[in-house]
Design a protein around this motif. Structure first.
Motif, PDB file in Angstrom:
ATOM      1  N   THR A   1      48.177  13.676  29.108  1.00 54.62           N
ATOM      2  CA  THR A   1      47.568  13.314  28.293  1.00 54.62           C
ATOM      3  C   THR A   1      45.161  13.596  28.506  1.00 54.62           C
ATOM      4  OG1 THR A   1      47.725  10.690  29.257  1.00 54.62           O
ATOM      5  CG2 THR A   1      47.848  11.712  26.467  1.00 54.62           C
TER       6      THR A   1
ATOM      7  N   ARG B   1      43.036  16.013  26.940  1.00 54.66           N
ATOM      8  CA  ARG B   1      41.969  15.607  26.597  1.00 54.66           C
ATOM      9  C   ARG B   1      40.763  16.573  27.389  1.00 54.66           C
ATOM     10  NH1 ARG B   1      38.375  12.789  29.716  1.00 54.66           N
ATOM     11  NH2 ARG B   1      36.037  12.223  29.543  1.00 54.66           N
TER      12      ARG B   1
ATOM     13  N   THR C   1      43.090  11.662  22.419  1.00 54.13           N
ATOM     14  CA  THR C   1      43.800  11.662  23.282  1.00 54.13           C
ATOM     15  C   THR C   1      44.610  10.540  23.154  1.00 54.13           C
ATOM     16  OG1 THR C   1      42.508  12.801  24.959  1.00 54.13           O
ATOM     17  CG2 THR C   1      43.908  10.866  25.966  1.00 54.13           C
TER      18      THR C   1
ATOM     19  N   GLY D   1      46.576  11.169  19.797  1.00 54.91           N
ATOM     20  CA  GLY D   1      47.785  12.049  19.435  1.00 54.91           C
ATOM     21  C   GLY D   1      46.803  13.343  18.273  1.00 54.91           C
TER      22      GLY D   1
ATOM     23  N   LEU E   1      53.767  13.534  23.804  1.00 55.89           N
ATOM     24  CA  LEU E   1      52.530  12.895  23.948  1.00 55.89           C
ATOM     25  C   LEU E   1      51.373  13.974  23.720  1.00 55.89           C
ATOM     26  CD1 LEU E   1      53.614  12.500  28.102  1.00 55.89           C
ATOM     27  CD2 LEU E   1      53.123  10.459  26.594  1.00 55.89           C
TER      28      LEU E   1
ATOM     29  N   GLY F   1      49.683  10.917  21.296  1.00 52.57           N
ATOM     30  CA  GLY F   1      48.592  10.325  22.538  1.00 52.57           C
ATOM     31  C   GLY F   1      48.918   8.591  23.212  1.00 52.57           C
ATOM     32  N   ILE F   2      48.328   8.856  23.551  1.00 54.43           N
ATOM     33  CA  ILE F   2      48.785   6.703  23.953  1.00 54.43           C
ATOM     34  C   ILE F   2      48.919   6.110  23.350  1.00 54.43           C
ATOM     35  CG2 ILE F   2      47.416   4.957  25.499  1.00 54.43           C
ATOM     36  CD1 ILE F   2      45.913   7.416  26.750  1.00 54.43           C
TER      37      ILE F   2
ATOM     38  N   GLN G   1      52.710   6.444  23.905  1.00 54.36           N
ATOM     39  CA  GLN G   1      52.925   6.291  25.771  1.00 54.36           C
ATOM     40  C   GLN G   1      53.477   5.372  25.650  1.00 54.36           C
ATOM     41  OE1 GLN G   1      49.834   7.093  28.969  1.00 54.36           O
ATOM     42  NE2 GLN G   1      50.242   5.023  29.434  1.00 54.36           N
TER      43      GLN G   1
ATOM     44  N   THR H   1      42.287  10.247  31.295  1.00 53.74           N
ATOM     45  CA  THR H   1      42.480  10.228  30.067  1.00 53.74           C
ATOM     46  C   THR H   1      40.809  10.293  29.466  1.00 53.74           C
ATOM     47  OG1 THR H   1      42.977   8.084  30.415  1.00 53.74           O
ATOM     48  CG2 THR H   1      44.836   9.846  30.503  1.00 53.74           C
TER      49      THR H   1
END
Length: 338
Positions: free
Chosen positions: A156, A160, A185, A188, A230, A234-235, A239, A318
């Motif tokens: 990630t 970014r 980030t 996604g 990922l 994204g986070i 994640q 990140t």
């Protein structure tokens, strides 16, 4: 103990109460640095965002555990190794969910769980017992460092960086680059709002391809489907599928109220007579101080900020420092025994 230095600072300017790091300072008993995982969706327990709730709950649990050592009437709280200690902390957070009538919700949806990393040093007779989960760190005697960074963050962080550089090359301001790269980030590539620059199909196609290529080079052992999950989710959306599970190559551990696989629990044991200093720190410090003490670690922090403010270079992350906040909360706890 001859000397103790402790420092913690939240990342949000003017909001010290939002700091998700916690310190345990109990001379002759033990010490810990605990870093709450940034909340994904505004979930609150006990009036706190979920990461701060997990951090504060673990802090109280560590303190209670240390006070119970040597009490024969509390055998379940006597130190029995790293896995037992981590299980105890997880149960404390699990109990906190129950107190907030949230057990069913957190069992069904990982996005609602609070989480934290823990670096704990417990004084047990003539030994120091170290237990760690996550990426908070420890330096012993100025040179022996234990810090388990998770490769998943590199994916990630690369996403970014690639996004930041894409918009910078098109003459967007640093503020805009920060905002747009944060959106990608966090959410996604496949969860961007229609009509925004980050939802443009050509941007998505290019950034997915560039990020995947960079990740393959950086993490050649990671399966492509994990990298794509990922990148695309994204986070916030992807994640959690890697947390406290052992099947993914990019899996990692965090204390979130549910079992932590033993592969994510780090332990060390030192003879107290061999230890001159211990320094515990959260991952808001991207490099250690040259010497023992807050002043040296803050000098290292300032050097990182001067070199890579946006965290898209050597200290890729990140998140980056912006006009409203630093890259991350940071905490340092140093003890000189002699």
């Amino acid at each position: 103990m001859r000397q103790l230095q402790a420092f913690t600072l939240g990342k949000k300017f003017g909001q010290p109460e939002a700091n998700e790091d916690s310190l345990v300072v109990m001379p002759n008993l033990g010490y810990a640095v605990i870093d709450g995982v940034t909340d994904r969706n505004g979930t609150r327990y006990d009036g706190m965002l979920s990461g701060q709730f997990a951090s504060r709950t673990a802090k109280r649990a560590v303190e209670y555990f240390l006070l119970a050592q040597g009490h024969a009437d509390q055998p379940e709280l006597q130190f029995q190794g790293g896995e037992h200690f981590v299980d105890y902390l997880g149960k404390a957070i699990h109990t906190g969910y129950a107190a907030n009538n949230a057990l069913a919700a957190v069992e069904a949806d990982w996005k609602l769980r609070g989480g934290c990393t823990v670096m704990a040093v417990l004084l047990m007779g003539d030994r120091l017992e170290v237990v760690a989960v996550g990426d908070s760190g420890l330096r012993v005697n100025g040179n022996d460092i234990l810090q388990v960074l998770k490769p998943l963050d590199d994916v990630t962080a690369i996403l970014r960086r690639q996004t930041w550089q894409y918009f910078a090359a098109r003459h967007h301001s640093a503020e805009e680059c920060d905002r747009l790269s944060t959106s990608v980030t966090w959410q996604g590539t496949q969860n961007q709002i229609d009509g925004t620059p980050t939802a443009d199909p050509e941007f998505v196609r290019l950034i997915e391809a560039d990020t995947l290529a960079a990740c393959r080079s950086h993490l050649p052992g990671a399966p492509e489907h994990e990298l794509l999950l990922l990148i695309q989710q994204g986070i916030a959306h992807g994640q959690g599928d890697f947390q406290n599970v052992t099947e993914p190559v990019l899996g990692y551990g965090a204390i979130d109220g549910f079992p932590v696989p033993s592969r994510y629990i780090e332990t060390r044991s030192y003879a107290l007579a061999d230890v001159e200093t211990i320094e515990l720190f959260s991952d808001g410090y991207f490099k250690p101080g040259i010497d023992f003490g807050i002043a040296s670690w803050e000098a290292a922090f300032a050097a990182v900020e001067a070199e890579d403010l946006h965290k898209i270079g050597r200290y890729m992350s990140t998140k980056g420092t912006t006009a409203t906040q630093l890259t991350d909360d940071r905490s340092y706890l140093g003890v000189r025994f002699r």
